[in-house]
Scaffold this motif. Structure first.
Motif, short mmCIF file in Angstrom:
data_model
loop_
_atom_site.label_atom_id
_atom_site.label_comp_id
_atom_site.label_asym_id
_atom_site.label_seq_id
_atom_site.Cartn_x
_atom_site.Cartn_y
_atom_site.Cartn_z
N ASP A 1017 1.28 -1.11 -0.25
CA ASP A 1017 -0.08 -0.55 0.11
C ASP A 1017 1.04 1.73 -0.09
O ASP A 1017 0.63 2.34 -0.64
CB ASP A 1017 -0.85 -0.06 0.96
N LYS A 1018 1.92 1.02 1.07
CA LYS A 1018 2.65 2.66 0.78
C LYS A 1018 3.38 2.70 -0.63
O LYS A 1018 3.37 3.56 -1.05
CB LYS A 1018 3.66 2.60 1.81
N TYR A 1019 4.16 1.65 -0.96
CA TYR A 1019 4.69 1.41 -2.51
C TYR A 1019 3.75 1.87 -2.83
O TYR A 1019 4.38 2.80 -3.98
CB TYR A 1019 5.20 -0.09 -2.40
N LYS A 1020 2.28 1.17 -3.78
CA LYS A 1020 1.60 1.76 -4.66
C LYS A 1020 1.42 3.20 -3.97
O LYS A 1020 1.63 4.23 -5.46
CB LYS A 1020 0.13 0.81 -4.23
N HIS A 1021 0.79 3.63 -3.35
CA HIS A 1021 1.03 5.55 -3.13
C HIS A 1021 2.44 6.23 -3.23
O HIS A 1021 2.46 7.31 -4.68
CB HIS A 1021 0.52 5.58 -1.63
N ASP A 1022 3.67 5.50 -2.92
CA ASP A 1022 4.77 6.03 -3.70
C ASP A 1022 4.91 6.20 -4.64
O ASP A 1022 5.42 6.82 -5.63
CB ASP A 1022 5.49 5.27 -2.73
N THR A 1023 4.48 4.89 -5.80
CA THR A 1023 4.13 4.82 -6.66
C THR A 1023 3.95 5.01 -7.90
O THR A 1023 3.89 5.36 -8.46
CB THR A 1023 3.79 2.79 -7.17
N GLU A 1024 2.18 5.10 -7.37
CA GLU A 1024 1.21 6.38 -7.66
C GLU A 1024 1.77 7.46 -8.25
O GLU A 1024 1.83 8.15 -9.02
CB GLU A 1024 -0.23 6.48 -7.16
N GLN A 1025 2.46 7.94 -7.28
CA GLN A 1025 2.88 9.41 -6.80
C GLN A 1025 3.78 9.32 -8.10
O GLN A 1025 4.23 10.49 -8.97
CB GLN A 1025 3.11 9.61 -5.46
#
Length: 1828
Positions: A1017-1025
């Motif tokens: 989730d954290k990575y996804k958030h960072d990745t989306e950003q």
């Protein structure tokens, strides 16, 4: 013309000129009509300001009227309707400022305004354009005046003069220079001495020593000069002579601010660094006193060092040697150093030169005089009294004056010496027939301080003005006399009183000379004498109020106040005699020579020994006349000399026809194209232009021919006024239009009008045209309005109809819609109600269904729950029961087990006890016996069963085996299954283990998953950003990528386009380079042909000179031909050009004889004698043939005895000839055998055997020929026996008489000559056969020699091989042997092929000769018995056989070659050949003759025929080169001959279109590629000659037909013309029209087509013709202001369209001819397009891409409205055009090169004509050649 000259013009809005202090004259407009008695005129200036102009109360003179705008800018000022000062000034200003035209005619005067800018109007193309033109037909130009003078000299045989005058800086020298350049270019020189170059070379010399920079002019002539250019009888320049007047000597010692000394001093200083000038010890110009006073030693844009080089080159060209040049420069350098000599005062009356003064030392060294003497006499003077002579010192001021006087005197004498040497160099070597004088003399001058120089200048101008007035008056009188109109004396200003005041007895000059003779004469005393003599006695002489040392003379131009100071000194020209004596004693040879001349000076009125006038007017005078020398010295004063020179000049001018050029200086600041009205009008008054105007205005200045008047004013006539007689018609109309008959006069050919009458007629015409225009406009506007009303009414009705129909349709539509709406409403309402009902019903049913369903479902759910509850209960209860049962059962079983175990244990104990007892055993045996019995029974039963079983087993064994197999298979399968099951079990176990592991891992994974999900989730958030950021960057990168791709694409496209453009440009450049190279080559050919013609002319002159002592024999062109090639003339040309042939001057002294030249001439005479002898032999042979032919005609038919004798003689001749040939063949065979004997073992022996066999076969063929001859002889005998004599008398006496007649010598000789001719023919044929055999023998010998060389080479190789090792030797020998054998085989094969070809060719020739022999025999039999031939049927049988065997060749004898050239080329008439025979027949005949020579392998014959053909064509073109038909005919035939040589050359590139038969006709022995090049060059020369011929034919038609003639009648208006009448545009009988041009084009085209010229070549000729038409028309358009109008543009475009129509009719639109007219088309369009706004300028720039910038601007400047309705082109618009075209890179040349010839090409054009089908007509006179 003033307002009071015509009452009808005193109306409102009339435009007038009023005086203005700034602009001299200003234009204004009347605001109300003038009435007699008015004292004030109400005017409005052009800037809009109202003004009241007060009239002079005394004179009441009204202001002059302004000319109509249509007349402004006219070429000739006399064409103006109102002739007065403001009109002249305004016209000159408009032409100069607006149109950039510097030349204007004013009657007979050419007014030239200095533009202070280099203009491109003096090139050689402009000279060619003006050459041969009438003066009035072209725009004003100095070249037009020069051409007029040249033409009148040739036409009237009267000497001419061109008088160029004007102020300093007005451009006199340049105008005179251009006039001389025109004469030099147009006339050429009569000798090779380049006289015209020498005449032009005198200009730089005279400019360097006589011109200087002044405040008004950078190159001002400070002397007057009159150059006589001499011409011979053919009007070619032969020499020149120069007279100079009044050199400004004071400039040598003094220059005003911003002025310079003479150019030569600055040129010397600029060249001081040169090695040869080191001895002159020169330096910078600022170092010398005589060159630094003006403070301006440098002229912008002038390199004095370069000018020095030009001056020295000019001196060299004029024959002034280097030693003399250095002498001149020494004297000039000495003058400069003399100016630096300084004096030191000892007291007030004496001075001295500083000791060892450097400038004086240098001066003395350069002059070669003693320093002490010179220093002494510079500070002293010698005085002589009656009793003694003594030396007196002089003051410093007098010494400086004496130094300056000496410098001036030296320079003046040097000037005269140079002029004298220039005249010697320009002196004519032959007698002068006529001359044209060019007078470059100063104009009227007036300054703040006017001295002696201005007085002499103005005196000269008074004389010239008087001569000018008399000439103008004389011309006017001659014109009136010629036209036979009443002559009334014209009152004009006569300046004779002013001249008398100056030169008469007791005049100014006379008193000045008298005062100079007085011992104590002074300027003051002379002034008092002037006052006493002329003041108050002569109206032209005045005294200034505030001065007693000045006087005023009223000249024709203005009043001039002269200061008396210096008059006496300048008139006496004082220099101390002692100083001159020192210079005369100089060791420097040139210096005494300068002063010797002045001792020999004659009186100016007497002639010099050379017949020329003296050149100097500045002779040296002593300081004062001494009493003892009064009778010895009678030196004339400067004024007296000048007066005498002026009288001599006037005598010369009066003896010539003068032409006047008046140069005007437009401003004092040398600004280009800037016009100062004050300065201009001052010069116009001074130069006599206004006087010309006044004289013209006093008479009848406007002159119209009757036809021009009728054409111009036809609109003022009614139909009934037009009569057949134009003259009477004009008279009737003028009587109605102008009531005052004094305002016009009728001459023989012209109508003469007073000033202003043409303007009055123009006004009436304009009013009539305006009224007609108004009426036309009224009618047109009414018609247009009515048409518009009818169109509007019709439109309104149509609209109403459509609207009403539309409304009706709308109403019907409304009704239909209403009805439809009701129906729709009905159904809609029904539908709505029904829908509502159905909806309610459906809703009710749905509610019911839902409710009922709900209730049922509830009930069902309740029932279901109950049922499920029961089931649950059942199962639960059952389960509970089963659980209770199982528990109970388990307990019971357990209890039973426990009990049974206990009971078992007890039984066991019992059994153990019984076993130990006997009873037990007994019981057991009893049981066993029973069992045994049972078993026995059982065994028996079993045996039975066994037997049955055995049977069954036997039956089953079979099945068992099968079943066993099956089972075994099943077992195997089961085993496998078991194994698989085991494996599966193992796998299951392993899987279960893995599942267990996986479960553990699953648990771990799930725990990890949670952590990972959190991290994810954290990575996804960072990745989306990050992705969003990357997307943004991606979008940016995409945009950048797209931008880069776009840029790359654009760059690629640009690069591609640029590459394509570059490729196209390079291709065009290469094409241009190719065309330029081709043009250069063809120009060189043209020059070569010109030199060749010149060589031929010189050769003819030499022949004429040689043949003068021998008048008995004259060689004609028809019997002469040269075998020389056109490329063998170079040495002879050189020799011929060196011969100075001077036929015109037999009395001239002969030059010493050149021995080499004499030997050449002697050799040439010998050759001509030999040629004469050969021609004499040829003549004798011709005479013999003629006599023989005549004798054959006269002799009677011979009888039998003569025939027998003839046949016996013939038989003997034939037998002897055959024996001779047989012996020759035997000798040839023997020679071959002997030649072959030493080389029997050679490898080529088989080839020789083959050749011997072939020669044997040839000899056999000859034997066969011999047998045929014998057979022929027997046939002849049989013929003679068969002949029946007409006379049956057989009397012996008659027979004897006939025999005696036959034995007569004449008849026997004739018979013998006939036999000899026949035998000669056979002998020549057999001799050619012998020659071919000899050639073959030579070739065989050459082959033997080559074989010997081959043998030697092989021996050398063998010797080399012997030196090698054995193995290598064997290998090398084998290799060499193989190579040798291979080469031998190849050579033998080639030899065999060649010999086969040779044998076949010889056999063919023998067959041809046999046929010829047969034909000759048949012909002789015809001659013997013309009416009684037995074998007549044989000839028709032989004809088809000959036709079938023709090879397309023509045979002729070598001696008939000249006859062939004569009949086929020299004497052939093109018209008959072109009309009656096939095109190109001569070319085909010549080629067929070449083919036969090639067939015979006779290179000499081929070369001779081709050379004779080329020389013959050249000769006929030289003889009839001006005939278009001849040139076109031979151009066509030369091209056809060239194409034939290509087509039958055997080269594959030229054989593509040949038929197989044509390929057989190819040349076999010779490659004529070099001759093809020679013929191509000849064709180019013929083409250029053709272009020149058609140009000469078209040239007179072009201007008249394309420009002057009105093809569309009535479009162009005839404007009033001046004295220089132009060619009328009205078509007279002799005037060329456009139809004349088209007829001529048709004639050219039809002639070329008749001659069979190649279509591509016709296109090139047509293109060249159209280029000439376009170039000549455009050039004349650019040089004729009267042709640049809107209507003329329409005429030109119509004419061009007619030419294009002609091209279309002839199918020549793709020839490129139309494109050559593009500049002319664009010029015509430029005349017609709108020329106002920037958009118009842009359109013009894009439209006129074929015109240069100079041409566009020139057309716009020349554009002239013909009618009042047209508008002029504004200057601002022309500036806009120039700015827009500034970047265009085109040629600055104004005119097109009308002499340009496009490079011609000759595309290969094969002929489909079969050579064997060509018949030779008898009309060509070629009976001596025969078809083969």
């Amino acid at each position: 013309m003033h307002l009071d000259d015509g009452q009808s013009l005193q109306i409102e809005y009339a435009r007038v000129w009023i005086p203005d202090p700034e602009e001299v004259w200003k234009s204004a407009e009347l605001l109300k009509d003038y009435k007699p008695g008015d004292k004030v005129l109400q005017l409005r200036l052009e800037e809009g300001k109202d003004l009241e102009y007060c009239l002079d109360p005394k004179t009441k003179e009204l202001p002059p009227l302004r000319n109509p705008d249509i007349l402004v800018g006219e070429n000739d000022l006399t064409a103006l309707s109102y002739l007065h000062e403001p009109a002249v000034l305004h016209n000159l200003k408009v032409r100069f400022i607006d149109s950039k035209l510097i030349y204007t005619y004013c009657g007979i005067v050419l007014v030239a305004i200095n533009p202070y800018e280099q203009l491109p109007i003096y090139g050689e193309d402009i000279i060619n354009a003006y050459s041969g033109q009438n003066m009035g037909d072209m725009d004003p130009h100095i070249f037009a005046v020069a051409e007029e003078a040249y033409k009148q000299m040739a036409r009237d045989e009267r000497n001419q003069s061109i008088i160029v005058s004007g102020e300093s800086g007005a451009g006199k020298t340049v105008s005179a220079k251009y006039a001389m350049r025109y004469f030099a270019t147009v006339s050429g020189s009569a000798s090779e001495a380049n006289v015209e170059e020498k005449v032009l070379a005198s200009n730089p010399i005279m400019e360097s020593i006589g011109n200087a920079k002044t405040t008004r002019n950078d190159n001002s002539s400070r002397f007057g000069k009159y150059i006589e250019i001499g011409f011979d009888k053919r009007y070619r320049i032969i020499g020149a002579n120069m007279r100079t007047y009044l050199l400004e000597k004071s400039r040598v010692v003094f220059q005003a601010e911003e002025e310079r000394n003479y150019h030569i001093f600055y040129q010397l200083c600029a060249s001081a660094a040169l090695p040869e000038f080191k001895t002159l010890r020169l330096g910078n110009a600022n170092y010398f006193h005589y060159t630094k006073q003006g403070g301006s030693p440098v002229i912008d844009g002038v390199d004095d060092a370069k000018e020095m080089v030009n001056t020295r080159q000019a001196c060299t060209l004029l024959g002034i040697s280097d030693s003399y040049q250095m002498g001149i420069f020494r004297i000039l350098a000495g003058i400069l150093h003399l100016g630096n000599v300084e004096f030191a005062s000892r007291d007030s009356d004496s001075c001295t030169v500083p000791p060892k003064h450097e400038p004086l030392t240098i001066f003395c060294d350069l002059m070669g005089v003693e320093y002490e003497e010179m220093a002494h006499w510079l500070c002293h003077r010698k005085l002589a009294t009656a009793t003694e002579t003594y030396i007196k010192p002089i003051s410093k001021l007098h010494a400086i004056n004496a130094r300056d006087a000496l410098a001036k005197h030296i320079y003046a004498n040097l000037f005269n010496w140079i002029v004298d040497h220039v005249n010697k160099a320009l002196h004519a070597t032959v007698k002068q027939h006529s001359f044209i004088g060019v007078l470059d003399i100063y104009g009227f001058e007036t300054f703040e301080i006017n001295s002696f120089e201005q007085f002499c200048i103005n005196y000269a101008n008074e004389k010239l003005q008087q001569q000018f007035n008399m000439h103008v008056f004389k011309l006017e009188q001659e014109e009136y006399m010629k036209e036979q109109i009443p002559w009334t004396l014209i009152d004009f200003y006569d300046n004779q009183p002013c001249i008398n005041l100056i030169e008469a007895k007791m005049g100014v000059l006379d008193l000045l000379d008298e005062e100079c003779k007085m011992p104590k004469g002074s300027d003051d005393s002379w002034a008092q004498k002037l006052y006493n003599t002329h003041l108050n006695k002569c109206a032209l002489f005045e005294k200034p109020r505030l001065s007693n040392k000045a006087f005023i003379i009223k000249h024709f131009a203005d009043k001039v106040e002269y200061q008396c100071e210096g008059f006496l000194e300048k008139n006496k020209d004082t220099v101390y005699e002692e100083q001159i004596k020192v210079l005369k004693s100089s060791k420097f040879k040139l210096l005494p020579e300068l002063f010797q001349d002045e001792e020999k000076v004659l009186s100016p009125t007497s002639a010099t020994p050379s017949g020329r006038v003296p050149l100097s007017r500045t002779a040296v005078k002593p300081a004062k006349a001494r009493p003892g020398q009064a009778s010895k010295e009678h030196k004339k004063t400067v004024g007296h000399q000048f007066r005498n020179s002026l009288h001599l000049l006037m005598e010369t001018l009066n003896a010539t026809t003068p032409h006047y050029v008046r140069c005007i200086k437009p401003n004092d600041f040398k600004f280009p194209f800037t016009f100062d009205e004050k300065r201009a009008v001052q010069q116009l008054r001074a130069c006599g232009v206004l006087e010309t105007i006044r004289i013209s205005a006093a008479g009848f200045p406007s002159r119209w021919t009757y036809q021009e008047f009728f054409s111009r004013y036809r609109v003022l006539m009614k139909q009934r006024d037009v009569l057949g007689d134009r003259k009477q018609t004009c008279k009737n109309v003028l009587e109605k239009l102008i009531k005052d008959k004094d305002k016009y006069q009728f001459g023989k050919t012209k109508i003469f009008f007073r000033a202003g009458q043409v303007a009055y007629l123009e006004k009436i015409r304009a009013d009539k045209l305006r009224a007609a225009c108004i009426r036309i406009q009224k009618t047109i506007r009414g018609w247009l309005m009515r048409k518009k009303y009818m169109r509007m009414r019709k439109a309104a009705i149509t609209i109403q109809r459509h609207v009403r129909g539309y409304q009706a349709r709308c109403y019907a539509k409304f009704l239909r819609r209403t009805r439809a709406a009701i129906t729709i409403q009905k159904f809609q309402r029904m539908y709505v109600v029904r829908k509502r009902y159905q909806c309610m019903r459906a809703t009710t049913i749905a509610l019911q269904a839902l409710l009922r369903g709900y209730m049922v479902r509830n009930k069902y759910q309740m029932m279901l729950r109950e049922h499920k509850t029961i089931i649950i209960q059942k199962h639960v209860r059952g389960w509970l029961a089963r659980v209770h049962y199982r528990r109970t059962l388990k307990a019971i079983v357990y209890l039973q087990c426990c009990y049974r175990r206990m009971m078992a244990k007890r039984e066991l104990k019992k059994l153990k006890i019984e076993a130990r007892s006997v009873e037990r055993y007994k019981k057991l045996h009893i049981g066993l016996e029973n069992k045994i019995m049972q078993l026995q029974r059982k065994i028996d039963e079993q045996n039975k069963e066994y037997k049955s079983l055995l049977e069954k087993m036997s039956n089953l064994e079979i099945t068992y085996s099968t079943e066993t197999e099956k089972l075994r298979n099943d077992v195997e399968r089961l085993r496998m299954s078991e194994e698989e099951a085991k494996n599966a079990t193992n796998r299951v176990i392993s899987l279960q283990e893995e599942i267990a592991k996986l479960r553990k891992e699953l648990h771990q994974t799930q725990s990890e998953k949670k952590t990972i999900e959190e991290w994810a989730d954290k990575y996804k958030h960072d990745t989306e950003q990050l992705v969003s950021e990357l997307k943004e960057q991606n979008t940016l990168l995409k945009t950048e990528k797209e931008e880069l791709n776009r840029r790359i694409h654009d760059q690629a496209r640009e690069i591609t386009e640029s590459m394509e453009r570059k490729l196209v440009e390079e291709t065009k450049q290469l094409e241009l380079d190719l065309n330029d190279e081709r043009l250069r080559y063809q120009n060189l050919l043209n020059e070569f042909s010109r030199l060749e013609e010149r060589y031929d002319d010189l050769k003819d002159e030499m022949n004429l000179m040689v043949s003068i002592p021998k008048p008995g024999h004259k060689r004609t062109d028809s019997t002469h031909s040269s075998n020389e090639s056109e490329y063998t003339f170079s040495s002879e040309i050189t020799e011929a050009e060196d011969l100075p042939v001077r036929m015109e001057e037999p009395s001239e002294k002969k030059a010493p004889l050149d021995m080499s030249l004499f030997l050449k001439l002697q050799k040439r005479v010998t050759e001509l004698e030999q040629e004469k002898q050969s021609l004499q032999n040829e003549l004798d042979r011709k005479e013999e043939q003629a006599l023989r032919a005549k004798a054959k005609e006269e002799e009677r038919p011979p009888i039998r005895g003569a025939e027998l004798e003839y046949e016996s003689l013939k038989r003997q001749e034939l037998e002897s000839e055959n024996k001779k040939l047989k012996n020759e063949l035997n000798e040839l065979q023997k020679a071959l055998t002997e030649t072959r004997a030493p080389e029997v073992t050679a490898p080529g022996a088989p080839a020789y055997r083959v050749l011997l066999d072939q020669l044997t076969s040839v000899s056999e063929e000859l034997e066969v020929r011999k047998e045929e001859v014998l057979i022929l002889r027997s046939q002849l005998v049989s013929q003679k026996e068969a002949i029946q004599p007409k006379n049956t008398m057989t009397d012996a006496t008659l027979l004897l008489e006939d025999v005696q007649k036959m034995k007569d010598k004449g008849e026997i000789a004739q018979a013998y000559i006939g036999l000899k001719e026949t035998n000669r023919l056979l002998e020549s044929q057999l001799q050619s056969q012998k020659k071919s055999h000899e050639n073959e023998l030579e070739s065989l010998r050459g082959e033997i020699q080559s074989l010997k060389e081959e043998n030697n080479r092989q021996q050398q190789l063998l010797a080399q091989n012997l030196q090698l090792p054995p193995e290598a030797r064997i290998e090398a020998s084998l290799q060499h042997e193989i190579t040798r054998l291979t080469n031998e085989n190849l050579d033998l094969m080639e030899q065999l092929e060649k010999q086969d070809k040779t044998v076949r060719k010889l056999k063919k020739q023998l067959k041809v000769f046999a046929k010829k022999i047969g034909e000759l025999e048949v012909g002789q039999m015809e001659n013997i018995s013309p009416g009684q031939i037995i074998d007549e049927p044989i000839r028709p049988v032989n004809i088809p056989r000959k036709e079938k065997d023709f090879q397309g060749m023509l045979e002729y004898k070598k001696e008939d070659e000249q006859k062939l050239v004569k009949n086929l080329i020299l004497e052939l008439k093109p018209r008959g050949v072109a009309v009656n025979l096939i095109p190109g027949l001569p070319a085909y005949i010549l080629f067929m003759c070449v083919r036969h020579a090639d067939y015979l392998n006779d290179d000499q014959k081929v070369r001779s025929l081709l050379t004779s053909t080329i020389n013959g064509i050249k000769k006929v073109l030289k003889k009839r080169g001006d005939d278009f038909e001849t040139v076109s005919f031979w151009l066509s035939n030369t091209c056809r001959f060239l194409h034939c040589l290509k087509q039958y050359s055997g080269e594959e590139g030229f054989m593509k279109h040949n038929t197989p038969r044509q390929n057989e006709h190819c040349l076999t022995n010779f490659d004529l590629a070099e001759y093809r090049q020679v013929l191509s060059d000849l064709a180019i020369q013929i083409y250029q000659q053709l272009v020149r011929v058609l140009e000469n034919i078209l040239q007179p038609m072009i201007v008249s037909g394309m420009l002057e003639h009105e093809t569309i009648q009535g479009v162009s208006g005839v404007k009033p013309t001046g004295l220089r009448k132009r060619t009328s545009s009205i078509a007279d009988e002799g005037t060329y029209t456009l139809d004349s041009i088209i007829r001529q084009l048709n004639s050219f085209h039809s002639v070329m087509c008749q001659h069979g010229m190649d279509p591509e070549l016709i296109k090139q000729v047509v293109k060249q013709m159209f280029y000439i038409i376009g170039a000549v028309t455009l050039n004349n358009l650019l040089l004729r202001k009267d042709m640049c109008s809107w209507s003329k543009g329409m005429q030109i475009r119509y004419n061009v369209s007619q030419l294009e129509e002609w091209l279309r009719d002839k199918n020549l639109m793709n020839s490129g001819a139309k494109e050559t007219l593009e500049p002319l088309i664009q010029a015509a369009q430029l005349l017609q397009v709108k020329k106002k706004t920037d958009e118009d300028a842009e359109a013009i720039c894009s439209m006129c891409n074929a015109l240069t910038t100079a041409q566009i601007v020139k057309v716009l400047n020349l554009y002239t409205p013909v009618n009042e309705f047209e508008e002029r082109v504004l200057v601002s618009f022309i500036r806009t055009i120039q700015v827009r075209l500034r970047d265009r890179k085109d040629s600055p040349q104004l005119l097109m090169d009308a002499k340009h010839i496009f490079p011609v090409t000759f595309p290969f054009n094969p002929s489909s004509l079969a050579l064997e089908t060509i018949q030779i007509p008898a009309s060509l006179g070629l009976g001596f050649i025969s078809r083969v």
